[in-house]
Design a protein around this motif. Structure first.
Motif, PDB file in Angstrom:
ATOM      1  N   UNK A 177      17.584  43.401 -13.772  1.00 54.82           N
ATOM      2  CA  UNK A 177      17.146  42.208 -13.043  1.00 54.82           C
ATOM      3  C   UNK A 177      15.792  41.724 -13.538  1.00 54.82           C
ATOM      4  N   UNK A 178      15.772  40.470 -13.976  1.00 54.82           N
ATOM      5  CA  UNK A 178      14.514  39.935 -14.501  1.00 54.82           C
ATOM      6  C   UNK A 178      13.440  39.892 -13.410  1.00 54.82           C
ATOM      7  N   UNK A 179      13.892  39.764 -12.140  1.00 52.89           N
ATOM      8  CA  UNK A 179      12.938  39.781 -11.026  1.00 52.89           C
ATOM      9  C   UNK A 179      12.125  41.064 -11.015  1.00 52.89           C
ATOM     10  N   UNK A 180      12.773  42.159 -11.348  1.00 50.39           N
ATOM     11  CA  UNK A 180      12.059  43.445 -11.385  1.00 50.39           C
ATOM     12  C   UNK A 180      10.989  43.461 -12.468  1.00 50.39           C
ATOM     13  N   UNK A 181      11.249  42.746 -13.561  1.00 54.07           N
ATOM     14  CA  UNK A 181      10.251  42.676 -14.642  1.00 54.07           C
ATOM     15  C   UNK A 181       9.019  41.943 -14.124  1.00 54.07           C
ATOM     16  N   UNK A 182       9.267  40.818 -13.424  1.00 52.13           N
ATOM     17  CA  UNK A 182       8.163  40.048 -12.855  1.00 52.13           C
ATOM     18  C   UNK A 182       7.374  40.866 -11.837  1.00 52.13           C
ATOM     19  N   UNK A 187       1.417  45.841 -12.176  1.00 55.87           N
ATOM     20  CA  UNK A 187       0.488  46.293 -13.226  1.00 55.87           C
ATOM     21  C   UNK A 187      -0.840  45.557 -13.135  1.00 55.87           C
ATOM     22  N   UNK A 188      -0.741  44.228 -13.071  1.00 57.69           N
ATOM     23  CA  UNK A 188      -1.971  43.423 -13.138  1.00 57.69           C
ATOM     24  C   UNK A 188      -2.892  43.696 -11.947  1.00 57.69           C
ATOM     25  N   UNK A 189      -2.299  43.930 -10.777  1.00 59.01           N
ATOM     26  CA  UNK A 189      -3.146  44.224  -9.613  1.00 59.01           C
ATOM     27  C   UNK A 189      -3.949  45.502  -9.835  1.00 59.01           C
ATOM     28  N   UNK A 190      -3.449  46.381 -10.682  1.00 57.63           N
ATOM     29  CA  UNK A 190      -4.145  47.647 -10.924  1.00 57.63           C
ATOM     30  C   UNK A 190      -4.920  47.634 -12.249  1.00 57.63           C
ATOM     31  N   UNK A 191      -4.953  46.479 -12.909  1.00 57.56           N
ATOM     32  CA  UNK A 191      -5.782  46.356 -14.112  1.00 57.56           C
ATOM     33  C   UNK A 191      -5.076  46.703 -15.410  1.00 57.56           C
ATOM     34  N   UNK A 207      12.942  35.023 -17.620  1.00 60.78           N
ATOM     35  CA  UNK A 207      13.406  33.732 -17.111  1.00 60.78           C
ATOM     36  C   UNK A 207      12.556  33.294 -15.915  1.00 60.78           C
ATOM     37  N   UNK A 208      13.028  32.263 -15.238  1.00 63.75           N
ATOM     38  CA  UNK A 208      12.279  31.717 -14.091  1.00 63.75           C
ATOM     39  C   UNK A 208      12.048  32.752 -13.011  1.00 63.75           C
ATOM     40  N   UNK A 209      13.077  33.534 -12.780  1.00 61.79           N
ATOM     41  CA  UNK A 209      13.008  34.579 -11.746  1.00 61.79           C
ATOM     42  C   UNK A 209      11.877  35.562 -12.041  1.00 61.79           C
ATOM     43  N   UNK A 210      11.791  35.946 -13.308  1.00 59.40           N
ATOM     44  CA  UNK A 210      10.740  36.895 -13.709  1.00 59.40           C
ATOM     45  C   UNK A 210       9.367  36.271 -13.475  1.00 59.40           C
ATOM     46  N   UNK A 211       9.217  35.038 -13.891  1.00 64.72           N
ATOM     47  CA  UNK A 211       7.916  34.367 -13.745  1.00 64.72           C
ATOM     48  C   UNK A 211       7.591  34.192 -12.261  1.00 64.72           C
ATOM     49  N   UNK A 212       8.617  33.790 -11.467  1.00 62.57           N
ATOM     50  CA  UNK A 212       8.382  33.561 -10.039  1.00 62.57           C
ATOM     51  C   UNK A 212       7.891  34.841  -9.362  1.00 62.57           C
ATOM     52  N   UNK A 233       3.821  39.012 -18.159  1.00 61.30           N
ATOM     53  CA  UNK A 233       5.237  38.835 -18.505  1.00 61.30           C
ATOM     54  C   UNK A 233       5.358  38.123 -19.856  1.00 61.30           C
ATOM     55  N   UNK A 234       4.583  37.057 -20.026  1.00 67.82           N
ATOM     56  CA  UNK A 234       4.711  36.269 -21.261  1.00 67.82           C
ATOM     57  C   UNK A 234       4.261  37.057 -22.486  1.00 67.82           C
ATOM     58  N   UNK A 235       3.281  37.929 -22.289  1.00 65.20           N
ATOM     59  CA  UNK A 235       2.802  38.734 -23.420  1.00 65.20           C
ATOM     60  C   UNK A 235       3.624  40.009 -23.634  1.00 65.20           C
ATOM     61  N   UNK A 236       4.640  40.212 -22.797  1.00 66.64           N
ATOM     62  CA  UNK A 236       5.440  41.440 -22.915  1.00 66.64           C
ATOM     63  C   UNK A 236       6.092  41.489 -24.301  1.00 66.64           C
ATOM     64  N   UNK A 237       6.123  42.665 -24.871  1.00 62.50           N
ATOM     65  CA  UNK A 237       6.750  42.843 -26.183  1.00 62.50           C
ATOM     66  C   UNK A 237       8.187  43.306 -25.964  1.00 62.50           C
TER      67      UNK A 237
END
Ligand code: SAH
Length: 249
Positions: free
Chosen positions: A14-19, A25-29, A43-48, A57-61
């Motif tokens: 689920x892309x939502x889980x990626x988001x 991650x970001x909240x913890x630095x 996708x949109x779901x991940x970004x949302x 997310x966008x920088x994810x490799x």
């Protein structure tokens, strides 16, 4: 220090889980995210669901195989709810924070690896990890949502990070720590070594099934082999090969 830590998600459905994981991650630095063959791309779901962590997310490799996500890392930590059989290498989130931060401080690259929503990590993937992390949950219902597991682990990383940075260390002491610590072998270097060992000892008839290699892998994971030590081990394999070749001539 936190920049030396990579979160790896394997075949997320689920892309939502990626988001959500990116947000955790970001909240913890943390910011370095690797995705191995995600079932739904970004996708949109991940970004949302990433809320303000769209940059993570966008920088994810995105890579195809496990090895590509961890090849340059020297400390691999696999996570799973079902790990009771791996007693020698089992750790809890708090220990994971300390171990990871210690390694990251010395310049080691650490990968913390999370499995598929339905089936987690394979035994093969777990075998490639030095440590195995279990969140000690309810034994009757121990499987957390993927992003929640990421959150909990990242929280402990942050706690360890904060406790290390709280007492300001004199610069000299930090330099000494780095200088005194030899770099550990990376996952890729170890993989080459295992392949080399298997090839040679199969040809000598000593290794006849996968069991031996699995035991050897565990042994070397436990030993936390340094790069200079690995050079010696590879040198030994090459010496045997040269000797064999010489006697064939
Ligand atoms: N049914 C799967 C559950 C996967 S949950 C299984 O039994 O493995 C998706 C991912 O979240 C797991 O692969 C792991 O990386 C993480 N996770 C979930 N619960 C966890 C726990 N209690 N301890 C450590 N990691 C956990």
């Amino acid at each position: 220090m936190l920049d030396n830590i990579r979160i790896v998600l394997i075949e997320t459905s689920h892309s939502g889980n990626i988001g959500s994981a990116a947000r955790a991650m970001k909240t913890m630095g943390l910011s370095e995210l690797y995705l191995v063959s995600p079932k739904q791309g970004i996708d949109e779901q991940a970004i949302a669901l990433s809320a303000g962590a769209g940059d993570v997310v966008k920088n994810a490799v995105v890579v195809e195989r496990f090895e590509q996500a961890v090849g340059d890392c020297s400390l691999l930590i696999g996570t799973s709810a079902r790990l009771r059989h791996l007693q020698n290498s089992l750790i809890e989130p708090c220990q994971c924070g300390e171990i990871t931060m210690q390694a990251a401080k010395c310049g080691e690259k650490v990968a913390i690896i999370f499995g598929r929503e339905r089936v987690g990590l394979t035994n093969d993937e777990l075998l490639k990890c030095r440590y195995h992390l279990t969140i000690p949950a309810n034994p009757d219902y121990s499987s957390l949502n993927l992003a929640m597991a990421v959150q909990l682990v990242c929280y402990e990383l942050r706690m360890a990070f904060l406790s290390q940075t709280a007492q300001e260390m004199p610069v000299v002491a930090i330099e000494n720590t780095v200088k005194n610590t030899a770099l550990l072998a990376t996952a890729q270097q170890l993989e080459y070594f295992f392949e080399h060992t298997e090839r040679l000892y199969q040809s000598l008839g000593f290794i006849q099934n996968q069991g031996v290699m699995q035991k050897l892998r565990r042994l070397y994971q436990r030993a936390a082999v340094e790069q200079n030590e690995l050079n010696i081990l590879r040198g030994m394999l090459t010496a045997v090969e040269k000797h064999l070749y010489f006697h064939k001539e």
